[in-house]
Design a protein around this motif. Structure first.
Motif: not given
Length: 317
Positions: A55-58, A215-223, A237-247
């Motif tokens: 919700l925070v992310a969106y 917010g988006a990285a927090g979803i993964i962190y809490f899971a 940091g890992i999310f920033l790399v992965s999300f940028s690579a995905a884009l």
């Protein structure tokens, strides 16, 4: 034109195929039972926190559009902005080629509010820049705070170079902010002219851009389980790399790319736990928003149709 039409879909498909092959090599020993066990071990309060992070992310993504409209000096109802932004991002995150897929939704939505094609193009560009600014700011902070994070992806940079790179990135963000505060003249790059937004717009960018990614990285962190969890900054940091690579890959939903980068970046954690956390991320950040967006679109189009059928109706809502 034919080559241009099929280039990015081919790139996306090739990226998925290569990522899937590499991921298969990494996860050959993983079973569905292992994955089920990892999902069942996620505590209820972690599910709730992951949902709140979504919700925070969106909410922050809606802020992207609000900031762009502020820069364009156009007033649009906040609820309309939230729905338009939510639908655009829910589709683009799943379909890929975010500028094109999200741009089509924004054009259909904001043209009904009187914005012309040039204004909508400027809105899309500023939304993309707000994301880039937020990603740069967080990347700089992560590299300064956890400079050894680059070692998780091979010998890319020594610790000293990582910290120096982070400081350079933060310096560039600072220069952009100062240029806005000083109201410098527009920057010309060839035939393009870049106008620095007003200070309130820039300050909003520096707040909202990082908020969406956190917010988006927090979803993964809490899971992820506590055992072996390297902490939020590393996960971010890992999310920033992965999300940028995905884009960059243009793969729909970053399929395979996100998983591969996270499995490589978290070697100390059980692979089943990592994949389970990414499934939670896909549920909250991709699938549930997509399902809602597919309901919003026909409702919007029906409203537009009815408005156009009214005497003197111009299709605006």
């Amino acid at each position: 034109m034919t080559l241009k039409k099929y280039f990015w879909p081919v790139v996306g498909a090739a990226t998925i195929a290569v990522s899937a092959w590499l991921l298969y090599k990494e996860l050959r020993g993983l079973s569905l039972d292992d994955l089920h066990d990892s999902l069942s071990q996620i505590a209820t309060h972690d599910w709730v926190l992951a949902g709140l992070c979504s919700l925070v992310a969106y909410a922050a993504l809606a802020g992207y559009d609000r900031i762009a409209l502020m820069h364009l000096d156009r007033k649009v109802n906040w609820l309309f902005i939230a729905l338009a932004s939510f639908t655009a991002y829910a589709l683009s995150h799943n379909v890929g080629a975010s500028v094109i897929s999200g741009g089509m939704v924004r054009y259909r939505a904001y043209s009904s509010k009187g914005l012309d094609a040039r204004e909508i193009g400027g809105l899309i560009a500023l939304c993309s820049f707000t994301f880039l600014l937020g990603a740069l700011l967080l990347t700089g902070l992560v590299l300064v705070w956890e400079p050894d994070i680059t070692g998780r992806f091979g010998d890319l940079l020594p610790i000293g170079a990582s910290m120096a790179t982070g400081r350079v990135i933060l310096g560039l963000v600072g220069l952009y902010t100062i240029a806005s505060m000083l109201r410098l003249r527009p920057l010309r790059i060839g035939t393009f002219q870049v106008t620095y937004p007003a200070p309130p717009v820039v300050l909003s960018q520096l707040l909202v851009g990082p908020m969406e990614l956190i917010g988006a990285a927090g979803i993964i962190y809490f899971a992820l389980p506590e055992l072996g969890n390297p902490g939020f900054v590393v996960v971010l940091g890992i999310f920033l790399v992965s999300f940028s690579a995905a884009l960059i890959s243009h793969a729909p939903g970053g399929l395979g790319v996100l998983e591969l980068v996270f499995v490589m970046g978290l070697p100390e954690m059980d692979q089943a736990d990592v994949i389970a956390a990414l499934l939670v991320f896909r549920l909250f950040y991709l699938l549930i928003p997509l399902a809602i967006a597919l309901l919003v679109i026909p409702i919007f189009e029906r409203t537009q149709f009815r408005a156009g059928q009214e005497p003197g109706g111009d299709g605006e809502v």
